[in-house]
Write a protein that holds these residues in place. Structure first.
Motif, mmCIF file in Angstrom:
data_model
loop_
_atom_site.group_PDB
_atom_site.id
_atom_site.type_symbol
_atom_site.label_atom_id
_atom_site.label_comp_id
_atom_site.label_asym_id
_atom_site.label_seq_id
_atom_site.Cartn_x
_atom_site.Cartn_y
_atom_site.Cartn_z
ATOM 1 N N GLY A 155 0.776 -1.223 0.000
ATOM 2 C CA GLY A 155 0.000 0.000 0.000
ATOM 3 C C GLY A 155 0.810 1.276 0.000
ATOM 4 N N ASN A 156 2.132 1.170 0.084
ATOM 5 C CA ASN A 156 3.003 2.347 0.077
ATOM 6 C C ASN A 156 3.720 2.454 -1.263
ATOM 7 N N ARG A 157 3.999 3.690 -1.671
ATOM 8 C CA ARG A 157 4.673 3.927 -2.940
ATOM 9 C C ARG A 157 6.140 4.278 -2.689
ATOM 10 N N TYR A 158 7.016 3.725 -3.537
ATOM 11 C CA TYR A 158 8.449 3.934 -3.415
ATOM 12 C C TYR A 158 9.021 4.223 -4.799
ATOM 13 N N GLY A 205 1.241 14.909 -5.607
ATOM 14 C CA GLY A 205 1.474 15.651 -4.369
ATOM 15 C C GLY A 205 1.824 14.795 -3.178
ATOM 16 N N ASN A 206 1.698 13.464 -3.301
ATOM 17 C CA ASN A 206 2.054 12.577 -2.194
ATOM 18 C C ASN A 206 3.570 12.379 -2.133
ATOM 19 N N VAL A 207 4.052 12.071 -0.925
ATOM 20 C CA VAL A 207 5.484 11.877 -0.694
ATOM 21 C C VAL A 207 5.817 10.391 -0.793
ATOM 22 N N ALA A 208 6.924 10.084 -1.451
ATOM 23 C CA ALA A 208 7.406 8.703 -1.557
ATOM 24 C C ALA A 208 8.875 8.658 -1.165
ATOM 25 N N LEU A 209 9.281 7.557 -0.557
ATOM 26 C CA LEU A 209 10.685 7.351 -0.221
ATOM 27 C C LEU A 209 11.429 6.812 -1.438
ATOM 28 N N VAL A 210 12.657 7.289 -1.617
ATOM 29 C CA VAL A 210 13.533 6.800 -2.686
ATOM 30 C C VAL A 210 14.419 5.715 -2.081
ATOM 31 N N LEU A 211 14.324 4.504 -2.608
ATOM 32 C CA LEU A 211 15.023 3.369 -2.010
ATOM 33 C C LEU A 211 16.477 3.295 -2.464
ATOM 34 N N ASP A 212 17.317 2.891 -1.543
ATOM 35 C CA ASP A 212 18.720 2.603 -1.829
ATOM 36 C C ASP A 212 18.830 1.086 -1.948
ATOM 37 N N GLU A 244 3.752 1.444 -10.999
ATOM 38 C CA GLU A 244 2.902 2.517 -11.509
ATOM 39 C C GLU A 244 3.483 3.152 -12.767
ATOM 40 N N GLY A 245 4.797 3.140 -12.890
ATOM 41 C CA GLY A 245 5.398 3.694 -14.099
ATOM 42 C C GLY A 245 6.509 4.681 -13.796
ATOM 43 N N PRO A 246 7.151 5.208 -14.834
ATOM 44 C CA PRO A 246 8.297 6.113 -14.648
ATOM 45 C C PRO A 246 7.861 7.528 -14.264
ATOM 46 N N GLN A 247 8.698 8.190 -13.483
ATOM 47 C CA GLN A 247 8.507 9.601 -13.144
ATOM 48 C C GLN A 247 9.872 10.250 -12.962
ATOM 49 N N GLU A 248 9.983 11.497 -13.392
ATOM 50 C CA GLU A 248 11.151 12.315 -13.069
ATOM 51 C C GLU A 248 10.884 12.954 -11.711
ATOM 52 N N VAL A 249 11.750 12.702 -10.733
ATOM 53 C CA VAL A 249 11.488 13.193 -9.378
ATOM 54 C C VAL A 249 12.662 14.030 -8.886
ATOM 55 N N LEU A 250 12.357 14.943 -7.977
ATOM 56 C CA LEU A 250 13.379 15.764 -7.332
ATOM 57 C C LEU A 250 13.634 15.173 -5.948
ATOM 58 N N VAL A 251 14.811 14.578 -5.760
ATOM 59 C CA VAL A 251 15.133 13.873 -4.521
ATOM 60 C C VAL A 251 15.687 14.852 -3.497
ATOM 61 N N ARG A 252 15.200 14.755 -2.264
ATOM 62 C CA ARG A 252 15.719 15.559 -1.158
ATOM 63 C C ARG A 252 16.221 14.617 -0.075
ATOM 64 N N VAL A 259 17.232 3.769 2.628
ATOM 65 C CA VAL A 259 16.467 4.885 2.065
ATOM 66 C C VAL A 259 17.449 5.978 1.650
ATOM 67 N N ALA A 260 17.404 6.371 0.368
ATOM 68 C CA ALA A 260 18.340 7.372 -0.150
ATOM 69 C C ALA A 260 17.814 8.787 0.006
ATOM 70 N N GLY A 261 16.506 8.946 0.095
ATOM 71 C CA GLY A 261 15.923 10.279 0.209
ATOM 72 C C GLY A 261 14.418 10.195 0.068
ATOM 73 N N ALA A 262 13.777 11.333 -0.165
ATOM 74 C CA ALA A 262 12.329 11.389 -0.336
ATOM 75 C C ALA A 262 12.009 12.338 -1.477
ATOM 76 N N THR A 263 10.805 12.189 -2.029
ATOM 77 C CA THR A 263 10.403 13.041 -3.141
ATOM 78 C C THR A 263 8.901 13.233 -3.134
ATOM 79 N N GLU A 264 8.459 14.278 -3.801
ATOM 80 C CA GLU A 264 7.030 14.518 -3.984
ATOM 81 C C GLU A 264 6.634 14.051 -5.376
#
Length: 672
Positions: free
Chosen positions: A528-531, A638-645, A609-617, A629-634
């Motif tokens: 149920g969570n997006r990464y 508008g929802n926040v997802a964690l960027v996995l390492d 869900e598919g590809p997205q260009e994201v801005l990682v913080r 976890v490498a960072g997070a992105t919107e």
């Protein structure tokens, strides 16, 4: 480069002056005063290393003498009074004046009078600290804690008791597999309401899966109320061993003082960088708004107008991504100047130690965020100085060991996708468990009949106050080098790793977090969570039939993302008939130097869900403890997802048991 270093030292001196003002104004809160002294000490220690790296001998000498006084203050052997603060301010002013003289190229005057004041201060010891040697007090402390107290901890104990703070022995047991993360979390909460003086771990033969900790702790907080409101604290046993009946602060609801990061992390252009960050974020927000508007417009048009708009959308996307990359690159600097400065500091240390050492640099063309570049300069210098002083043997010792007469220290920068790693490797003696054990016994940290293994030794060398040297030298011996390194790295959200082989050498590695970065990713769903998984790590996407586990990439070793993240197994009604398999590549961190080829593995996810260009913080100062976890992105919605390492997640798991199946065959979870 010299001007840059002078600017950095000048900034540190400014922070020291501000902290001394706070120290003078702080009369009653002993914990805050001790934290201020520790922070000033780290700043002076950084100044000494930076000055030595570019031959600012006068500045380095002042910092060395200043550091000695601060070490006495930290240990509690010198009382913090107005006279001592005056002496510290004189030292800070002398540092500032020496910097101005160095910048102008003039000769620095003699500092004999100042050095006499700095050296005389320890002679003003106070009788109040004799309380630490009181048998009446020490007899109340459990034997295993009492025997492990260092001299500095005894002095800290004396200061705390003299202030009227109640003393407790805090007891808590942890599962041995997760105690690192659990104990760190408990330490953070305890520190928020008091002071940890000493910790003593133990293992019970009757409970081999548990590790028990007893902590000598001082606090004026209402611990009963705290326990009832916090699940972690509620599992802790507080045994009061001293209640003087006099409190230096309020008896309940003591608010902890939060000090900012060490001064080497910040700089004079921080406001400008924040404005740049806001500009990057605003640009990305505008990109998302434009993208949404174009998508909505295309849905209302028919061909060929929608086809023309689609081409325009691709051009706008490309332009926005290029603009964001350029803005982010404004934050980046080449590492060449930092690495060369570190190597110069190493060569200066080698000359001082009379050792023949070659310094090699790899990765000088890598670019790193400005703040991170400045923050890690002094930790790298400290690691190189440690390699010279502790790692590389003398020429005679190397000859007897069958090594080349000249030692080698490798300073290496590695870019791994959106993250960076910095390594200092030497071919010296390595960490010797026998030497570490002997030092631990000398400092009262280890019973005389016990010996440490290599893993225990590597943990102990990071303990504040620990040193294997019998006396202080100009390079080391105070037991603060690795403590300062670890503190600074953690404060920028990084992680410090160490590996060593006795007789072969040691490697210290700093893993740095993402700051800002535009990244192509695949958005996946698990439990149920997006990464987000970096697209550069993704080679293909296949479907898996839930019933028979078959897929187009069935020959691959497979693992469920739920398993890697410690999530519950999917219920039958959660699945729509198929899972999806992402083929990923990574490097095995546990493989030897001769096996650095990419590994391939299938990651089973609920859906892609598919590809997205994201801005990682990044995730702030504790980013290094968000394992995998490498960072997070919107995301677009508008929802926040964690960027996995993924490499870190996979390297943390025992993948030997995984076989091709829909659920990963065997459930294996990442430690912690």
């Amino acid at each position: 480069m010299r001007r840059e270093i002078l600017g950095e030292i000048e900034e540190l001196v400014g922070h020291i002056a501000a902290d001394l003002d706070k120290l003078r104004a702080t009369k009653t809160d002993g914990q805050t005063r001790r934290e201020l002294i520790a922070r000033i000490f780290r700043s002076v220690h950084s100044i000494k290393g930076s000055a030595a790296s570019c031959d600012l001998d006068a500045v380095s000498l002042i910092a060395h003498e200043f550091e000695h006084l601060l070490a006495e203050l930290r240990a509690g052997r010198v009382p913090i009074d107005d006279t001592v603060v005056d002496t510290c301010e004189s030292a800070a002013q002398a540092l500032s004046k020496s910097l101005s003289i160095a910048a102008s190229g003039n000769v620095d005057p003699s500092r004999k009078a100042l050095f006499a004041r700095l050296q005389a201060a320890p002679q003003t010891n106070t009788a109040g600290h004799e309380l630490a040697n009181s048998e009446a007090l020490l007899d109340r402390i459990p034997l295993e804690i009492r025997e492990s107290l260092t001299e500095d901890e005894r002095q800290q104990l004396a200061s705390i008791v003299a202030e009227g703070s109640p003393l407790f022995v805090v007891a808590r047991s942890f599962d041995i597999q997760t105690f690192d993360a659990d104990f760190f979390r408990l330490k953070e909460k305890l520190t928020s309401f008091g002071e940890i003086i000493s910790t003593s771990p133990a293992v019970d033969d009757k409970q081999p899966d548990k590790i028990h900790f007893r902590v000598l702790y001082a606090s004026n907080a209402d611990l009963q109320a705290l326990s009832s409101s916090d699940d972690d604290i509620s599992k802790v046993v507080f045994e009061k061993i001293l209640d003087p009946g006099v409190s230096g602060t309020a008896a309940t609801g003591r608010e902890s003082t939060t000090l900012s990061s060490v001064s080497s992390v910040s700089n004079f252009v921080r406001t400008d960088l924040e404005k740049l960050d806001n500009l990057i974020a605003a640009t990305h927000g505008l990109f998302r708004t434009t993208e949404t508007t174009l998508t909505l417009a295309m849905s209302q048009l028919s061909s060929p107008a929608s086809d023309d708009l689609l081409k325009l959308e691709k051009q706008i996307r490309h332009s926005f991504i290029g603009l964001e990359d350029k803005l982010i690159n404004l934050r980046l600097v080449l590492l060449s100047s930092t690495l060369e400065r570190v190597a110069r500091a190493g060569r200066a240390a080698a000359r001082l130690a009379g050792k023949e050492i070659d310094f090699e640099i790899i990765g000088s063309k890598i670019r790193l965020d400005t703040l991170l570049s400045r923050a890690i300069a002094n930790p790298l210098i400290q690691l190189v100085r440690n390699a010279v002083d502790h790692g590389i043997e003398t020429t005679a010792e190397r000859s007897r060991a069958g090594k080349q007469q000249r030692g080698v220290v490798l300073i290496e920068a590695i870019s791994d996708g959106s993250q960076s790693r910095l390594r200092v490797t030497d071919d010296g003696r390595g960490v010797d468990p026998l030497l570490v054990s002997a030092a631990a016994k000398r400092l009262g940290l280890l019973p005389n009949d016990a010996e440490l293994n290599i893993e225990q030794s590597l943990r102990l060398i990071f303990r504040p106050g620990f040193t294997t040297l019998d006396s202080v030298s100009e390079l080391s011996g105070r037991g603060v080098g690795l403590d300062v390194v670890e503190t600074t790295v953690e404060q920028v959200g990084g992680e410090l790793r160490v590996s060593s082989e006795p007789g072969k050498g040691s490697t210290f590695e700093i893993l740095l977090p993402v700051t800002f970065g535009v990244m192509a990713s695949n958005v996946v769903v698990s439990a149920g969570n997006r990464y987000c998984i970096p697209a550069v790590q993704t080679l293909g996407i296949d479907a898996i039939d839930v019933v028979d586990g078959s897929s187009g990439a069935n020959q691959l070793r497979q693992v469920s993302l739920r398993d890697l993240l410690g999530q519950p197994e999917a219920e039958a009604e959660e699945l729509s008939g198929t899972l999806q398999l992402i083929t990923c590549q990574y490097r095995d961190a546990r493989a030897g130097a001769g096996d650095q080829q990419s590994k391939f593995i299938g990651i089973v996810v609920d859906r892609v869900e598919g590809p997205q260009e994201v801005l990682v913080r990044n995730l702030g100062r504790h980013a290094g403890r968000w394992y995998g976890v490498a960072g997070a992105t919107e995301l677009k919605d508008g929802n926040v997802a964690l960027v996995l390492d993924l490499p870190r997640l996979l390297n943390s798991a025992d993948l030997k048991g995984f076989s091709p199946s829909a659920n990963g065959a065997e459930r294996q979870r990442a430690p912690g």
